[in-house]
Each structure stands twice: as C-alpha cells, then as structure tokens.
Write an enzyme that holds these catalytic residues in place. Structure first.
Site, PDB file in Angstrom:
ATOM      1  N   ASP A   1     -11.548   5.314   5.464  1.00 37.35           N
ATOM      2  CA  ASP A   1     -11.248   4.868   4.099  1.00 37.35           C
ATOM      3  C   ASP A   1     -12.217   3.753   3.729  1.00 37.35           C
ATOM      4  O   ASP A   1     -11.817   2.680   3.286  1.00 37.35           O
ATOM      5  CB  ASP A   1      -9.793   4.386   4.030  1.00 37.35           C
TER       6      ASP A   1
ATOM      7  N   LYS B   1      -3.756 -18.358  10.685  1.00 32.73           N
ATOM      8  CA  LYS B   1      -3.175 -17.783   9.495  1.00 32.73           C
ATOM      9  C   LYS B   1      -3.272 -16.278   9.752  1.00 32.73           C
ATOM     10  O   LYS B   1      -4.348 -15.785  10.114  1.00 32.73           O
ATOM     11  CB  LYS B   1      -4.030 -18.171   8.289  1.00 32.73           C
TER      12      LYS B   1
ATOM     13  N   GLY C   1       0.832  -1.200   0.000  1.00 32.97           N
ATOM     14  CA  GLY C   1       0.000   0.000   0.000  1.00 32.97           C
ATOM     15  C   GLY C   1       0.865   1.248   0.000  1.00 32.97           C
ATOM     16  O   GLY C   1       2.081   1.168  -0.149  1.00 32.97           O
ATOM     17  N   ALA C   2       0.214   2.412   0.157  1.00 36.66           N
ATOM     18  CA  ALA C   2       0.968   3.661   0.173  1.00 36.66           C
ATOM     19  C   ALA C   2       1.756   3.773   1.469  1.00 36.66           C
ATOM     20  O   ALA C   2       2.876   4.271   1.495  1.00 36.66           O
ATOM     21  CB  ALA C   2       0.023   4.845   0.038  1.00 36.66           C
ATOM     22  N   GLU C   3       1.169   3.274   2.530  1.00 37.35           N
ATOM     23  CA  GLU C   3       1.764   3.496   3.826  1.00 37.35           C
ATOM     24  C   GLU C   3       2.396   2.255   4.437  1.00 37.35           C
ATOM     25  O   GLU C   3       3.371   2.348   5.185  1.00 37.35           O
ATOM     26  CB  GLU C   3       0.676   4.025   4.789  1.00 37.35           C
ATOM     27  N   ALA C   4       1.822   1.109   4.128  1.00 40.06           N
ATOM     28  CA  ALA C   4       2.275  -0.112   4.791  1.00 40.06           C
ATOM     29  C   ALA C   4       2.383  -1.272   3.818  1.00 40.06           C
ATOM     30  O   ALA C   4       1.745  -1.280   2.765  1.00 40.06           O
ATOM     31  CB  ALA C   4       1.292  -0.476   5.907  1.00 40.06           C
TER      32      ALA C   4
END
Lengths: 216, 218
Positions: free
Chosen positions: B128, B28, B14-17
């Site tokens: 989000d 799992k 992602g953008a952050e993580a």
C-alpha cells in the site's frame, strides 16, 4: 442504471455480484471506475460451481443459501483479499475437497458463505473508506442472498453510509435491463450500426461510456 | 504485552484498524489495534486479526533488519491484535511534496527509491505504498509506515505493484512530471537492488500501468 433507480440511489459505491460480475465500482466522468473486483471467478460462479459439484439443484446460489441455514460449524477455507480485490478459485477447490472428505454439506455451504461474503465485505469496506461514498448499492443475482445483504449493510452502516439493496425482481438477469441501457445509450447519442454490432458477453464495465448517469 | 492499561488518544480510524497515540516512557507510541468486524463470523474474525497482526509485525521486523527506515516495534499484544510502535513525528509526504524545493524533492524521490529497494531486496512487499504512507520528520529522511498490507514476496509482479502504486500516487495527487519523478525513484531503487532486479521490477511496474485498470482507481 436500472439498479440505481430500483435501489433509490444517486451516487453509490456499487457492489455488483452475479455470475458475470464481482466488482466494486463508482461512477466518475461518464464511466464506471472499478475499485475492486475478483481476480479469478465471480461469486456467482463460486456458488454455482460448488452446487453442481455437490449435486444441488439449480440455481446454485439459492440451494447453497438454504443448505447453509442448517450449518453450524465454520470449516477452514482460504480467505484471500488483496487490497480491494478478492480471489475465489482457491476457496472453491478447498470446498470441493471438504465435500470429497465427507464433511457435512450444510457446514460446507455455511462456511463458503461466511468466508466468501466476508472477503467481499472487507473489500467493500476498504473501497468505502477510500471513496468516502455515502451510499452502498448492492446489485446482481447474488444480491438476493440474505446473509450477504446483512454483511454489506453492516459495513455500510458502520461507515455512516446508507444501504441500497436492489429489489430481487430487478436483481437477476433481465432483458429489460439490457433494453433500458440500450435506450439510454440511444438517447445520449451512443449508437452502433447493425453490421458492426456483435455479442460480447465479456464486456468490461469500465470500458463503456455511460454519459446518461447524472452527475451527483 | 498487555495493551489494555495504556491511555489511548484516538489518532486515525482506518478500514481495518484503529490507531491511537499513547506513551510508553520514554517513548511516544502509536497503538495499532485491529478491531472486531461485526459482519465477520466471530471465529473467522479472530483468526484473521491474529494472523494479520503477526504478519505485519514480522514484516516490520524483517524490513528493519534489511535496513529500511520505519517505526520500531515496542510491544505486541496478540490477544488484542495490537502492535505498539514508535511514533514518527513529522509531516505526511502527500501534504508537503508539492511545496518543497526542486532539489529537496529530487533527493527525496531518490531516497524513496532506496527505501523501497531495501524492502524488496529483503523479499518484502509493502502492498500500500502511497505518499500518504510516507512520513517526513524534520530531517526529511522518509519513514515508511503502515505495513498492514505487507507480505513476503520475491515476485517481480509484487515489486512492480509497489513501484507502480508509489508512482501513481506521486503523479495523481502531485503536480510532478511522471517521467522525471520515476527516473529519480528508479535511480535510488537501482542503487540498492542492483541493475538486474531493478530492470525486472521497473518493467513490471510499467506493464501494470499499461493494463490501465489500475489507473481507473484514481
């Protein structure tokens, strides 16, 4: 358009940073669509207003940048990113408070740049991931700042996009830019009768049809 | 806990993580790690990553207590700004909502409304909320994921933003009728938060939509 030509970019994620704008935009269906922007003051406002408060010479952005070079210590300032939007007024207030507390001016300038630019870089990164654009254009007066350029370039390259900074001479306020937009509008059949024309310094980028930008 | 010894399979960037799949027997798990950003001053970067990891973890915990369906936290590695949570096996709502039967879609929309209602009644904003962040397991009871933008808020504007984002993603990427889909979401939402709060949040959502600029994001 001038920025796209000067920055040699065709289909960019456009990052506009000036006294009038702090916005992240992409071109779609004849208009610029805003992906992210400032919720309050612009990056240019932030630097100018702080510079005035610190009695630094004009233009404020240049003065802050040169002072920041002597800065060493990162001081705590509010970092406000909401989605793809940023907000700078809280940062300005906090920076002025640090000044009144007698903290070192170079450190404050350094911290303002580090925090405010990182906020924008983060918003740009989020927008880049969402739009999957392959070019990042950086335009506007604040685009002259070396540290900002460096940060936006790092973001672009990290996501496989090329970086297109607009050359300084085309970056600031410029009558030719306005004239060029006028000519392109005229050639595309967009006209305004003189009696109905007026000055609108707060025209939003996403409220203007720009049919002359070629489809990528 | 120390997440450095886990065996990590890349899942998503992602953008952050970065997200990874791993195992923490018998579970799992998904390992969400906020990565160092080269553009950010090291000290600023470290404090942002730490702060957001804690904020996300507490939003998840609060939402859980409020009764919402979302992954459970199994471990926290603050030093590596990492959250370890249960893996939700299912399909992303975005990819399946168009092809499901009308009856199932109606019940899904109402259930989504209830889920958002649980969050808001606990004073949490997702931040989000799109159909990309909703997972449907085999029983089709939706799970909300990615609380990376979540924060504490009892502000109608924030609640309206959640509802508007959900609504926009429903109509932007799906062939759904805006009015009837909103009605279904609103029905479930109202059941949980009550008439008064539902009215304010929904009114805000409509107002945000009218401001228009958010529609430009499509």
């Amino acid at each position: 358009m001038v920025a796209m030509a000067a920055g040699r970019s065709r289909d960019p994620l456009a990052v506009l940073v000036s006294g009038g704008h702090t916005a992240i935009a992409v071109h779609l269906n004849k208009r610029w669509r805003i992906y992210g922007e400032t919720e309050d003051i612009t990056l240019g406002n932030l630097l100018d207003m702080f510079a005035r408060e610190a009695e630094l010479p004009s233009p404020g952005g240049v003065a802050v940048e040169s002072k920041a070079k002597e800065g060493q210590t990162l001081l705590a300032l509010p970092y406000t990113v909401k989605g793809n939007d940023v907000a700078y007024s809280g940062l300005l207030t906090a920076a002025i408070r640090l000044l009144k507390e007698g903290k070192s001016l170079p450190d404050i300038c350094f911290s303002i740049q580090e925090v405010s630019f990182a906020m924008l870089a983060e918003a740009v990164e989020r927008s880049l991931v969402q739009t999957r654009k392959k070019e990042v254009l950086l335009a506007g007066g604040v685009a002259a700042n070396k540290r900002l350029r460096e940060m936006i370039q790092l973001v672009a390259e990290d996501h496989g996009a090329t970086f297109h900074p607009v050359p300084i001479e085309y970056s600031g306020d410029c009558g030719a830019q306005i004239a060029c937009s006028g000519r392109l509008a005229f050639e595309s059949g967009v006209t305004v009768p003189v009696p109905e024309s007026f000055v609108n310094p707060r025209w939003r980028l996403d409220e203007i049809d720009v049919p002359w930008i070629p489809r990528p | 806990m120390d997440s450095s010894t886990l065996d990590l399979q890349p899942l998503h960037r992602g953008a952050e993580a970065d997200l990874f799949l791993s195992r923490l027997p018998p579970w799992k798990v998904v390992v969400k790690r906020r990565v160092r950003k080269a553009y950010r001053h090291e000290q600023l970067d470290a404090s942002i990553r730490k702060e957001r990891t804690i904020k996300e973890a507490s939003a998840i915990r609060d939402a859980k207590i409020a009764g919402a369906r979302l992954p459970s936290i199994l471990g926290l590695d603050i030093e590596r700004s990492t959250i370890i949570m249960t893996f939700i096996d299912g399909v992303v709502a975005r990819d399946t909502i168009d092809t499901m039967s009308n009856a199932r879609r109606v019940s899904l929309l109402e259930e989504l409304g209830r889920q958002v209602g649980f969050l808001h009644s606990a004073g949490i904003m997702h931040g989000d909320l799109t159909t990309s962040n909703i997972i449907l397991p085999a029983d089709e009871k939706p799970f909300m994921i990615d609380f990376g933008m979540a924060r504490k808020s009892t502000d109608h504007e924030d609640h309206g933003t959640d509802l508007h984002l959900l609504q926009r993603s429903l109509i932007a990427t799906h062939a759904l009728d805006p009015t009837s889909s909103l009605k279904r979401v609103a029905k479930g939402y109202r059941e949980i938060v009550g008439e008064k709060m539902a009215k304010s949040s929904l009114r805000k959502a409509a107002e945000i939509a009218r401001r228009g600029r958010y529609f430009a994001i499509r």
